[in-house]
Write an enzyme that holds these catalytic residues in place. Structure first.
Site, PDB file in Angstrom:
ATOM      1  N   ARG A 273      40.963  38.924  61.392  1.00  0.00           N
ATOM      2  CA  ARG A 273      41.499  38.403  60.068  1.00  0.00           C
ATOM      3  C   ARG A 273      42.054  37.340  60.203  1.00  0.00           C
ATOM      4  O   ARG A 273      43.054  37.077  60.943  1.00  0.00           O
ATOM      5  CB  ARG A 273      42.281  39.578  59.553  1.00  0.00           C
ATOM      6  CG  ARG A 273      42.868  39.248  58.459  1.00  0.00           C
ATOM      7  CD  ARG A 273      43.948  40.247  57.703  1.00  0.00           C
ATOM      8  NE  ARG A 273      44.742  39.881  56.556  1.00  0.00           N
ATOM      9  CZ  ARG A 273      45.650  38.892  56.686  1.00  0.00           C
ATOM     10  NH1 ARG A 273      46.258  38.656  57.659  1.00  0.00           N
ATOM     11  NH2 ARG A 273      46.517  38.452  55.559  1.00  0.00           N
TER      12      ARG A 273
ATOM     13  N   TYR B 281      33.371  35.015  40.840  1.00  0.00           N
ATOM     14  CA  TYR B 281      32.290  35.994  40.187  1.00  0.00           C
ATOM     15  C   TYR B 281      32.156  35.693  38.662  1.00  0.00           C
ATOM     16  O   TYR B 281      32.449  34.597  38.144  1.00  0.00           O
ATOM     17  CB  TYR B 281      33.108  37.385  40.092  1.00  0.00           C
ATOM     18  CG  TYR B 281      34.160  37.368  38.975  1.00  0.00           C
ATOM     19  CD1 TYR B 281      35.390  36.748  39.187  1.00  0.00           C
ATOM     20  CD2 TYR B 281      34.098  38.185  37.748  1.00  0.00           C
ATOM     21  CE1 TYR B 281      36.182  36.957  38.128  1.00  0.00           C
ATOM     22  CE2 TYR B 281      35.093  38.332  36.900  1.00  0.00           C
ATOM     23  CZ  TYR B 281      36.263  37.574  37.084  1.00  0.00           C
ATOM     24  OH  TYR B 281      37.145  37.694  36.164  1.00  0.00           O
TER      25      TYR B 281
ATOM     26  N   LYS C 133      37.055  30.892  38.249  1.00  0.00           N
ATOM     27  CA  LYS C 133      36.702  32.523  37.929  1.00  0.00           C
ATOM     28  C   LYS C 133      36.585  32.892  39.568  1.00  0.00           C
ATOM     29  O   LYS C 133      35.403  33.361  40.020  1.00  0.00           O
ATOM     30  CB  LYS C 133      35.483  32.601  37.340  1.00  0.00           C
ATOM     31  CG  LYS C 133      35.418  33.937  36.634  1.00  0.00           C
ATOM     32  CD  LYS C 133      34.511  33.816  35.344  1.00  0.00           C
ATOM     33  CE  LYS C 133      34.037  35.431  34.614  1.00  0.00           C
ATOM     34  NZ  LYS C 133      35.439  35.895  34.098  1.00  0.00           N
TER      35      LYS C 133
ATOM     36  N   ARG D 153      28.789  27.575  35.605  1.00  0.00           N
ATOM     37  CA  ARG D 153      30.248  27.988  35.973  1.00  0.00           C
ATOM     38  C   ARG D 153      30.513  28.402  37.239  1.00  0.00           C
ATOM     39  O   ARG D 153      31.281  28.048  38.097  1.00  0.00           O
ATOM     40  CB  ARG D 153      30.925  28.865  34.925  1.00  0.00           C
ATOM     41  CG  ARG D 153      32.301  28.907  35.082  1.00  0.00           C
ATOM     42  CD  ARG D 153      33.029  29.957  33.905  1.00  0.00           C
ATOM     43  NE  ARG D 153      32.452  31.098  33.670  1.00  0.00           N
ATOM     44  CZ  ARG D 153      32.843  31.907  32.601  1.00  0.00           C
ATOM     45  NH1 ARG D 153      33.619  31.647  31.623  1.00  0.00           N
ATOM     46  NH2 ARG D 153      32.583  32.977  32.838  1.00  0.00           N
TER      47      ARG D 153
ATOM     48  N   GLU E 103      46.144  31.260  27.337  1.00  0.00           N
ATOM     49  CA  GLU E 103      45.002  32.295  27.217  1.00  0.00           C
ATOM     50  C   GLU E 103      45.518  33.565  27.056  1.00  0.00           C
ATOM     51  O   GLU E 103      46.658  33.867  27.136  1.00  0.00           O
ATOM     52  CB  GLU E 103      43.616  31.985  28.279  1.00  0.00           C
ATOM     53  CG  GLU E 103      43.929  32.235  29.634  1.00  0.00           C
ATOM     54  CD  GLU E 103      42.788  32.109  30.588  1.00  0.00           C
ATOM     55  OE1 GLU E 103      41.837  32.070  30.123  1.00  0.00           O
ATOM     56  OE2 GLU E 103      43.169  31.885  31.644  1.00  0.00           O
TER      57      GLU E 103
HETATM   58  N1  PMP Z   1      39.995  34.195  30.314  1.00  0.00           N
HETATM   59  C1  PMP Z   1      39.899  35.080  31.375  1.00  0.00           C
HETATM   60  C2  PMP Z   1      41.191  34.963  32.235  1.00  0.00           C
HETATM   61  C3  PMP Z   1      39.042  35.823  31.528  1.00  0.00           C
HETATM   62  O1  PMP Z   1      38.917  36.624  32.410  1.00  0.00           O
HETATM   63  C4  PMP Z   1      37.602  35.495  30.511  1.00  0.00           C
HETATM   64  C5  PMP Z   1      36.483  36.605  30.910  1.00  0.00           C
HETATM   65  N2  PMP Z   1      36.943  37.920  30.692  1.00  0.00           N
HETATM   66  C6  PMP Z   1      37.847  34.790  29.730  1.00  0.00           C
HETATM   67  C7  PMP Z   1      38.916  34.008  29.332  1.00  0.00           C
HETATM   68  C8  PMP Z   1      36.712  34.552  28.727  1.00  0.00           C
HETATM   69  O2  PMP Z   1      35.790  34.181  29.351  1.00  0.00           O
HETATM   70  P1  PMP Z   1      33.915  34.185  28.967  1.00  0.00           P
HETATM   71  O3  PMP Z   1      34.041  34.111  27.349  1.00  0.00           O
HETATM   72  O4  PMP Z   1      33.187  33.444  29.652  1.00  0.00           O
HETATM   73  O5  PMP Z   1      33.920  35.795  29.100  1.00  0.00           O
END
Ligand code: PMP
Length: 285
Positions: free
Chosen positions: A100, A32, A147, A51, A179
């Protein structure tokens, strides 16, 4: 009424239907993106599409559209929704199977879904006072650079913050900052902005890249390097960055003030640079 896109059709969101046999539903098997839109123009669109392409390639799901097709679909979704500023959500799953089965179906027909919401950036009081964060051990898998829609760990970690009336959970793995549960984290110590290096342990944020570009452009002292948990706990400033939060100061961590407990000068400056940059890009594109 919010208009969405599902497999080639534009339709009201409450009429969209996906099969329970969709692998997105059964396995969280999909990718996503969330794309911020200002004054009906998508911000950093090429980077979001790139991305998405990297995530899809890494999970072995052929990209169902070329970049120009993605741009067209995203443009339509923006045009057909009522808000000037939007947050466009885009998902590609590995589609529906008749059984499944963990292994991929022989023939893959991806499910492509986009919807849009009004973009809600942080209110003025959060920018002026900062927000509270909590910390937690990063127990996610080892492909946090992708993502994917398998978001259960991030949901649990975000709820951990909400349960304590906080906005974000800051994650540490093996004594180092990775993060936030839904954002990247920046640290300021002695006037130097620190950013963790991109790796399989964090999402390469589009906003993270903008922040680093702005630091270079304006000559802000910065280092991209591994950041110890202790450095975060004794930071002068902490901020989170994401497409919807933009650049937001975190002024309390685990119930203790970060630095003075007020948003700091470097973060304020970065927020101002970010707004200027956004406005310039939006005017010129
Ligand atoms: N880290 C995580 C785990 C995220 O889900 C996101 C986006 N919500 C980010 C970093 C930041 O990414 P972006 O700047 O592309 O929104």
């Amino acid at each position: 009424m919010s208009l969405c896109y599902l497999n080639g059709r534009y339709l009201p969101l409450d009429e969209a239907r996906v099969s329970p046999m969709d692998r997105g539903f059964l396995f969280g098997d999909g990718a996503y993106e969330v794309i911020p839109v200002y004054s009906r123009r998508p911000f950093r669109l090429d980077e979001h599409i790139a991305r998405l392409g990297r995530t899809l390639a890494s999970i072995r799901l052929p990209d169902p559209h070329r970049p120009d097709e993605w741009r067209e679909i995203i443009g339509e979704v923006i045009d057909r929704n009522p808000w000037q500023d939007q947050s466009v959500y885009l998902q590609v799953s590995r589609g529906v199977d008749d059984k499944r089965n963990h292994a991929f179906p022989k023939v893959i027909r991806p499910t492509v879904f986009l919807m849009s919401e009004a973009l809600v950036t942080p209110p003025a009081h959060q920018r002026e006072e900062g927000v509270a964060g909590v910390s937690a051990a990063d127990f996610r898998w080892l492909r946090c650079d992708l993502k994917t829609v398998s978001m259960l760990a991030n949901c649990l970690l975000r709820q951990h913050a909400v349960d304590q009336d906080c906005v974000e959970t800051i994650l540490f793995r093996d004594g180092f900052l990775t993060e936030g549960s839904a954002s990247n984290i920046f640290v300021v110590r002695d006037g130097v902005m620190l950013a963790p290096p991109k790796s399989h342990l964090m999402l390469p944020g589009i906003t993270y890249d903008v922040v680093l570009e702005l630091a270079v452009k304006h000559g802000l002292k910065h280092e991209v390097r591994e950041i110890l948990e202790d450095e975060v706990r004794h930071a002068d400033e902490l901020w989170m960055s994401s497409s919807t939060k933009e650049v937001l100061p975190i002024t309390r961590l685990d119930d203790k003030p970060v630095g003075t407990g007020r948003p700091g000068p470097v973060g304020r400056q970065m927020h101002a640079w970010y707004q200027d940059f956004k406005n310039t890009v939006m005017r010129s594109e």
